[in-house]
Enzyme design. Structure first.
Site, PDB file in Angstrom:
ATOM      1  N   TYR A   1       0.814  -1.224   0.000  1.00  0.00           N
ATOM      2  CA  TYR A   1       0.000   0.000   0.000  1.00  0.00           C
ATOM      3  C   TYR A   1       0.848   1.275   0.000  1.00  0.00           C
ATOM      4  O   TYR A   1       0.397   2.323   0.468  1.00  0.00           O
ATOM      5  CB  TYR A   1      -0.958  -0.014   1.191  1.00  0.00           C
ATOM      6  CG  TYR A   1      -2.180  -0.900   0.958  1.00  0.00           C
ATOM      7  CD1 TYR A   1      -3.030  -0.686  -0.138  1.00  0.00           C
ATOM      8  CD2 TYR A   1      -2.488  -1.942   1.826  1.00  0.00           C
ATOM      9  CE1 TYR A   1      -4.143  -1.492  -0.354  1.00  0.00           C
ATOM     10  CE2 TYR A   1      -3.617  -2.744   1.611  1.00  0.00           C
ATOM     11  CZ  TYR A   1      -4.430  -2.508   0.524  1.00  0.00           C
ATOM     12  OH  TYR A   1      -5.547  -3.296   0.312  1.00  0.00           O
TER      13      TYR A   1
ATOM     14  N   HIS B   1      -9.198  -6.947  -2.792  1.00  0.00           N
ATOM     15  CA  HIS B   1      -8.273  -6.007  -3.435  1.00  0.00           C
ATOM     16  C   HIS B   1      -8.053  -6.469  -4.866  1.00  0.00           C
ATOM     17  O   HIS B   1      -8.027  -7.667  -5.125  1.00  0.00           O
ATOM     18  CB  HIS B   1      -6.918  -6.005  -2.705  1.00  0.00           C
ATOM     19  CG  HIS B   1      -5.836  -5.328  -3.483  1.00  0.00           C
ATOM     20  ND1 HIS B   1      -5.672  -3.965  -3.494  1.00  0.00           N
ATOM     21  CD2 HIS B   1      -4.892  -5.826  -4.337  1.00  0.00           C
ATOM     22  CE1 HIS B   1      -4.663  -3.647  -4.302  1.00  0.00           C
ATOM     23  NE2 HIS B   1      -4.175  -4.764  -4.824  1.00  0.00           N
TER      24      HIS B   1
ATOM     25  N   GLU C   1       2.673  -5.996  -7.737  1.00  0.00           N
ATOM     26  CA  GLU C   1       2.036  -6.738  -6.641  1.00  0.00           C
ATOM     27  C   GLU C   1       2.263  -8.242  -6.772  1.00  0.00           C
ATOM     28  O   GLU C   1       2.466  -8.935  -5.771  1.00  0.00           O
ATOM     29  CB  GLU C   1       0.538  -6.398  -6.602  1.00  0.00           C
ATOM     30  CG  GLU C   1       0.327  -4.955  -6.150  1.00  0.00           C
ATOM     31  CD  GLU C   1      -1.093  -4.432  -6.330  1.00  0.00           C
ATOM     32  OE1 GLU C   1      -1.996  -5.211  -6.691  1.00  0.00           O
ATOM     33  OE2 GLU C   1      -1.286  -3.228  -6.099  1.00  0.00           O
TER      34      GLU C   1
HETATM   35  P1  IDP Z   1      -9.139   0.236  -4.174  1.00  0.00           P
HETATM   36  O1  IDP Z   1      -8.965  -0.900  -3.188  1.00  0.00           O
HETATM   37  O2  IDP Z   1     -10.541   0.234  -4.737  1.00  0.00           O
HETATM   38  O3  IDP Z   1      -8.081   0.274  -5.233  1.00  0.00           O
HETATM   39  P2  IDP Z   1      -7.811   2.505  -2.960  1.00  0.00           P
HETATM   40  O4  IDP Z   1      -8.244   3.932  -3.081  1.00  0.00           O
HETATM   41  O5  IDP Z   1      -6.579   2.094  -3.679  1.00  0.00           O
HETATM   42  O6  IDP Z   1      -9.053   1.591  -3.333  1.00  0.00           O
HETATM   43  O7  IDP Z   1      -7.627   2.231  -1.404  1.00  0.00           O
HETATM   44  C1  IDP Z   1      -7.024   1.031  -0.970  1.00  0.00           C
HETATM   45  C2  IDP Z   1      -7.802   0.504   0.197  1.00  0.00           C
HETATM   46  O8  IDP Z   1      -7.692   1.404   1.283  1.00  0.00           O
HETATM   47  C3  IDP Z   1      -9.306   0.377  -0.032  1.00  0.00           C
HETATM   48  O9  IDP Z   1      -9.666  -0.814  -0.688  1.00  0.00           O
HETATM   49  C4  IDP Z   1      -9.854   0.436   1.369  1.00  0.00           C
HETATM   50  O10 IDP Z   1      -9.698  -0.820   2.024  1.00  0.00           O
HETATM   51  C5  IDP Z   1      -8.886   1.420   2.027  1.00  0.00           C
HETATM   52  N1  IDP Z   1      -9.422   2.794   1.998  1.00  0.00           N
HETATM   53  C6  IDP Z   1      -9.413   3.658   0.966  1.00  0.00           C
HETATM   54  N2  IDP Z   1      -9.982   4.830   1.279  1.00  0.00           N
HETATM   55  C7  IDP Z   1     -10.369   4.701   2.575  1.00  0.00           C
HETATM   56  C8  IDP Z   1     -11.030   5.578   3.493  1.00  0.00           C
HETATM   57  O11 IDP Z   1     -11.373   6.728   3.186  1.00  0.00           O
HETATM   58  N3  IDP Z   1     -11.256   5.070   4.746  1.00  0.00           N
HETATM   59  C9  IDP Z   1     -10.879   3.816   5.128  1.00  0.00           C
HETATM   60  N4  IDP Z   1     -10.244   2.973   4.282  1.00  0.00           N
HETATM   61  C10 IDP Z   1      -9.994   3.399   3.032  1.00  0.00           C
HETATM   62 MG    MG Z   2      -6.086   0.729  -5.120  1.00  0.00          MG
END
Ligand code: IDP
Ligand code: MG
Length: 143
Positions: free
Chosen positions: A43, A109, A120
């Site tokens: 991440y 994910h 990844e």
């Molecule tokens: P994605 O998983 O759809 O690619 P990303 O924006 O890359 O989304 O964020 C990675 C992960 O971080 C998300 O799947 C979620 O688990 C967590 N996440 C993202 N934004 C938030 C938030 O605003 N609050 C809590 N967890 C978040």
């Molecule tokens: Mg993502």
């Protein structure tokens, strides 16, 4: 990847089933408890965001199931099958839309581009863990 909430809630089988039914080929799969260092790297793009530490704590909190999924258009199709990041906004019929409620517990994910997929996959699998085989239905999946 089926995240720790998906494993704890017994959803691994249903998620794997969706991938198999779509016609994609799972060429690597394993359950691990992600070490903190690996989670930080996984991440890395979110370092500095307010949810970063919670995300690392969550993803390392228990077993998760990592997979390498192969097939035409697999990266974008898997993102569509996973659904929007926030399960409250994810369409019905998607994994997150059907199986989750909150962003921080969104079950799965998926890599968001060929570059992230390559990064990844290399982070979670040794080359020897990725298998090369044919599914017997391939002739019926592709024109
Ligand atoms: P994605 O998983 O759809 O690619 P990303 O924006 O890359 O989304 O964020 C990675 C992960 O971080 C998300 O799947 C979620 O688990 C967590 N996440 C993202 N934004 C938030 C938030 O605003 N609050 C809590 N967890 C978040
Ligand atoms: Mg993502």
């Amino acid at each position: 990847m089926v995240k720790p909430d998906g494993v704890q809630r017994g959803l691994v089988g249903k998620i794997v089933q969706r991938i198999e039914e779509k016609g994609f080929k799972i060429v690597a799969m394993k359950m691990t408890r992600m070490p903190v260092e690996k989670a930080r790297e996984h991440y890395a793009e979110h370092v500095g965001k307010k949810f970063y530490q919670d995300l690392v704590d969550f993803i390392t909190s228990g077993p998760s199931v990592s997979m390498v999924v192969e097939g035409r258009g697999a990266i974008s199709a898997m993102r569509k099958m996973n659904g929007a990041t926030n399960p409250a906004e994810a369409a019905s019929g998607t994994i997150r839309g059907d199986m989750g409620i909150e962003t921080g517990r969104n079950v799965v994910h998926g890599s968001d581009s060929p570059a992230s997929a390559a990064r990844e996959i290399a982070l979670h699998f040794a080359e020897s863990e990725i298998l090369n085989y044919q599914r017997i239905d391939e002739a019926w999946l592709y024109e």
